[in-house]
Design an enzyme around this catalytic site. Structure first.
Site, PDB file in Angstrom:
ATOM      1  N   ARG A 103       0.882  -1.177   0.000  1.00 28.92           N
ATOM      2  CA  ARG A 103       0.000   0.000   0.000  1.00 28.92           C
ATOM      3  C   ARG A 103       0.911   1.216   0.000  1.00 28.92           C
ATOM      4  O   ARG A 103       1.578   1.510   1.008  1.00 28.92           O
ATOM      5  CB  ARG A 103      -0.910  -0.015   1.229  1.00 28.92           C
ATOM      6  CG  ARG A 103      -1.589   1.316   1.458  1.00 28.92           C
ATOM      7  CD  ARG A 103      -2.685   1.259   2.491  1.00 28.92           C
ATOM      8  NE  ARG A 103      -3.862   0.585   1.952  1.00 28.92           N
ATOM      9  CZ  ARG A 103      -5.065   0.612   2.531  1.00 28.92           C
ATOM     10  NH1 ARG A 103      -5.249   1.271   3.661  1.00 28.92           N
ATOM     11  NH2 ARG A 103      -6.081  -0.015   1.983  1.00 28.92           N
ATOM     12  N   HIS A 130      -7.405   0.960  -6.363  1.00 28.06           N
ATOM     13  CA  HIS A 130      -7.579   0.010  -5.250  1.00 28.06           C
ATOM     14  C   HIS A 130      -8.230  -1.258  -5.816  1.00 28.06           C
ATOM     15  O   HIS A 130      -9.405  -1.538  -5.554  1.00 28.06           O
ATOM     16  CB  HIS A 130      -8.450   0.656  -4.169  1.00 28.06           C
ATOM     17  CG  HIS A 130      -8.358   0.000  -2.814  1.00 28.06           C
ATOM     18  ND1 HIS A 130      -7.550  -1.090  -2.544  1.00 28.06           N
ATOM     19  CD2 HIS A 130      -8.985   0.300  -1.635  1.00 28.06           C
ATOM     20  CE1 HIS A 130      -7.693  -1.431  -1.274  1.00 28.06           C
ATOM     21  NE2 HIS A 130      -8.552  -0.614  -0.699  1.00 28.06           N
ATOM     22  N   GLN A 133     -10.088  -3.960  -3.609  1.00 30.33           N
ATOM     23  CA  GLN A 133     -11.373  -3.484  -3.087  1.00 30.33           C
ATOM     24  C   GLN A 133     -12.487  -3.660  -4.121  1.00 30.33           C
ATOM     25  O   GLN A 133     -13.571  -4.163  -3.819  1.00 30.33           O
ATOM     26  CB  GLN A 133     -11.241  -1.998  -2.705  1.00 30.33           C
ATOM     27  CG  GLN A 133     -12.518  -1.390  -2.171  1.00 30.33           C
ATOM     28  CD  GLN A 133     -12.890  -1.957  -0.810  1.00 30.33           C
ATOM     29  OE1 GLN A 133     -12.085  -1.912   0.111  1.00 30.33           O
ATOM     30  NE2 GLN A 133     -14.095  -2.484  -0.657  1.00 30.33           N
ATOM     31  N   ASP A 222     -17.403   6.923  -0.702  1.00 33.48           N
ATOM     32  CA  ASP A 222     -16.115   6.793  -0.009  1.00 33.48           C
ATOM     33  C   ASP A 222     -15.865   8.131   0.687  1.00 33.48           C
ATOM     34  O   ASP A 222     -16.570   9.120   0.429  1.00 33.48           O
ATOM     35  CB  ASP A 222     -15.025   6.481  -1.062  1.00 33.48           C
ATOM     36  CG  ASP A 222     -13.648   6.237  -0.451  1.00 33.48           C
ATOM     37  OD1 ASP A 222     -13.560   6.013   0.777  1.00 33.48           O
ATOM     38  OD2 ASP A 222     -12.654   6.284  -1.192  1.00 33.48           O
ATOM     39  N   CYS A 262     -16.385   1.390   0.833  1.00 32.56           N
ATOM     40  CA  CYS A 262     -15.183   0.562   1.034  1.00 32.56           C
ATOM     41  C   CYS A 262     -14.735   0.567   2.498  1.00 32.56           C
ATOM     42  O   CYS A 262     -14.016  -0.332   2.914  1.00 32.56           O
ATOM     43  CB  CYS A 262     -14.066   1.044   0.121  1.00 32.56           C
ATOM     44  SG  CYS A 262     -13.687   2.795   0.328  1.00 32.56           S
ATOM     45  N   ARG A 290     -13.313  -8.876   1.528  1.00 31.55           N
ATOM     46  CA  ARG A 290     -11.910  -8.552   1.213  1.00 31.55           C
ATOM     47  C   ARG A 290     -11.043  -9.793   1.447  1.00 31.55           C
ATOM     48  O   ARG A 290     -10.171 -10.134   0.644  1.00 31.55           O
ATOM     49  CB  ARG A 290     -11.403  -7.392   2.102  1.00 31.55           C
ATOM     50  CG  ARG A 290     -11.963  -6.035   1.731  1.00 31.55           C
ATOM     51  CD  ARG A 290     -11.452  -5.522   0.396  1.00 31.55           C
ATOM     52  NE  ARG A 290     -10.003  -5.423   0.359  1.00 31.55           N
ATOM     53  CZ  ARG A 290      -9.293  -4.402   0.845  1.00 31.55           C
ATOM     54  NH1 ARG A 290      -9.920  -3.354   1.363  1.00 31.55           N
ATOM     55  NH2 ARG A 290      -7.977  -4.380   0.774  1.00 31.55           N
TER      56      ARG A 290
HETATM   57  N1  NVA Z   1     -10.107   6.636  -1.009  1.00 31.37           N
HETATM   58  C1  NVA Z   1      -9.732   6.111   0.274  1.00 31.37           C
HETATM   59  C2  NVA Z   1      -9.917   4.630   0.314  1.00 31.37           C
HETATM   60  C3  NVA Z   1      -9.609   3.992   1.633  1.00 31.37           C
HETATM   61  C4  NVA Z   1      -9.789   2.511   1.608  1.00 31.37           C
HETATM   62  C5  NVA Z   1      -8.289   6.479   0.567  1.00 31.37           C
HETATM   63  O1  NVA Z   1      -7.460   6.373  -0.359  1.00 31.37           O
HETATM   64  O2  NVA Z   1      -7.978   6.876   1.689  1.00 31.37           O
HETATM   65  N1   CP Z   2     -11.149  -0.451   2.505  1.00 32.41           N
HETATM   66  C1   CP Z   2      -9.880  -0.497   2.930  1.00 32.41           C
HETATM   67  O1   CP Z   2      -8.921  -0.676   2.134  1.00 32.41           O
HETATM   68  O2   CP Z   2      -9.735  -0.345   4.268  1.00 32.41           O
HETATM   69  P1   CP Z   2      -8.388  -0.077   5.071  1.00 32.41           P
HETATM   70  O3   CP Z   2      -7.870   1.275   4.613  1.00 32.41           O
HETATM   71  O4   CP Z   2      -8.777  -0.091   6.511  1.00 32.41           O
HETATM   72  O5   CP Z   2      -7.404  -1.139   4.720  1.00 32.41           O
END
Ligand code: NVA
Ligand code: CP
Length: 307
Positions: A103, A130, A133, A222, A262, A290
């Protein structure tokens, strides 16, 4: 088949369906707590440059259930791209581990990591996309609705990494996809163009949250400020206020609409408590999945690399 999982666009619709079928089977096995230790002696390196609950817990739990060992490498551990060059980390982990999940902020960084690793790399979110997801979301819709035909998804909120992955999915499966976002917060231009040019799905981008959402199967949202944008939260809150998912958006969407997110959700901002708690909200089925879809992705990649 591709040996990384970096983008949905890298896979054919048949390959994506195979992953979903495998996830269904693995979900049953996991729920029965069957022994399924096919990753004996294997290890997964999980690199996190950003925080996480679902991604970390589901990958770690899943890989260990499959009989392997997962290592959590947080922002202050290996210092990817800071303490050590990304390309060196890619080569280093390939000497110790069997699989990498990362990540990261910059999407180019995961591309660089993957091109320097000789083991499969899974994208656990970047600023651009993502994919795990959205695979999970599609699987959840398939399970909940029983079919993927005549699907209408309305995403209301920021045109962010989640939307870019949805747009890539619209290049593989026919979806009536609506993205309603404030002006200036549209999804990635070239991804949007690719989806329109592919011509498989109906794509609508609008700046009115009530426009085109009638008869949706899913209303999806989101956070308004993603990780890395939290200092813009106050400004964004004002801009995005009309895009909040509340009971009037849900009734405009129609009776069959499920609510999806998500997560993590900022209750009272992009979604009300009432919608989060409603019967039509399937956010925790989504979160559970997930685990199962990622197990299927990992099994697919590791079968592939040992074939
Ligand atoms: N758009 C959000 C998704 C988190 C799972 C982020 O990137 O923080
Ligand atoms: N939806 C998701 O990726 O959650 P986290 O940021 O908690 O991993």
């Amino acid at each position: 088949m591709n040996n990384n999982f970096l983008h949905i666009r890298d896979y054919s619709s048949d390959e994506l369906l195979e992953i979903m079928k495998l996830a269904k089977d693995l979900k049953q096995k996991f729920r029965n707590r069957e022994d399924h230790k096919i990753f004996n002696n294997k290890s997964l390196a999980m690199i996190f440059a950003k925080p996480s609950a679902r991604t970390r817990i589901s990958f770690e739990t899943g890989f260990e259930w499959l009989g392997g060992h997962a290592l959590f490498l947080g922002p202050n551990d290996i210092g990817i791209g800071k303490r050590e060059a990304i390309k060196d980390i890619g080569r280093l982990l390939s000497r110790y581990n069997d699989l990498i999940m990362a990540r990261l902020f910059d999407h180019n960084h995961i591309m660089e990591l993957a091109s320097n690793a000789s083991i499969p790399v899974i994208n656990g979110l970047t600023d651009y996309n993502h994919p795990c997801q959205i695979m999970c979301d599609f699987f959840t819709i398939w399970e909940t609705r029983g079919s993927l035909d005549d699907l209408k998804i309305s995403y209301i909120g920021d045109g962010n990494n989640i939307v870019n992955s949805w747009l890539q999915l619209t290049q593989k499966f026919p979806i009536d996809f609506v993205c309603a976002c404030p002006a200036g917060y549209e999804p990635d231009n070239s991804t949007l163009d690719e989806s329109i040019e592919t011509g498989l799905s109906k794509i609508t981008v609008t700046n009115d949250p009530f426009d085109s959402i009638q008869n949706s199967d899913v209303i999806y949202t989101d956070v308004w400020a993603s990780m890395g944008q939290k200092d813009e939260a106050e400004v964004r809150e004002k801009v995005f206020k009309p895009f909040q998912i509340n009971s009037s958006i849900m009734s405009e969407a129609g009776k069959k609409a499920f609510f999806m997110h998500c997560l993590p959700a900022e209750r009272g901002r992009e979604v009300t408590d009432e919608v989060m708690e409603a019967e039509y909200s399937i956010v925790f089925d989504q979160a559970e999945n997930r685990l199962h879809i990622q197990n299927a992705i990992m099994v697919t990649l590791l079968n592939q690399s040992s074939a």
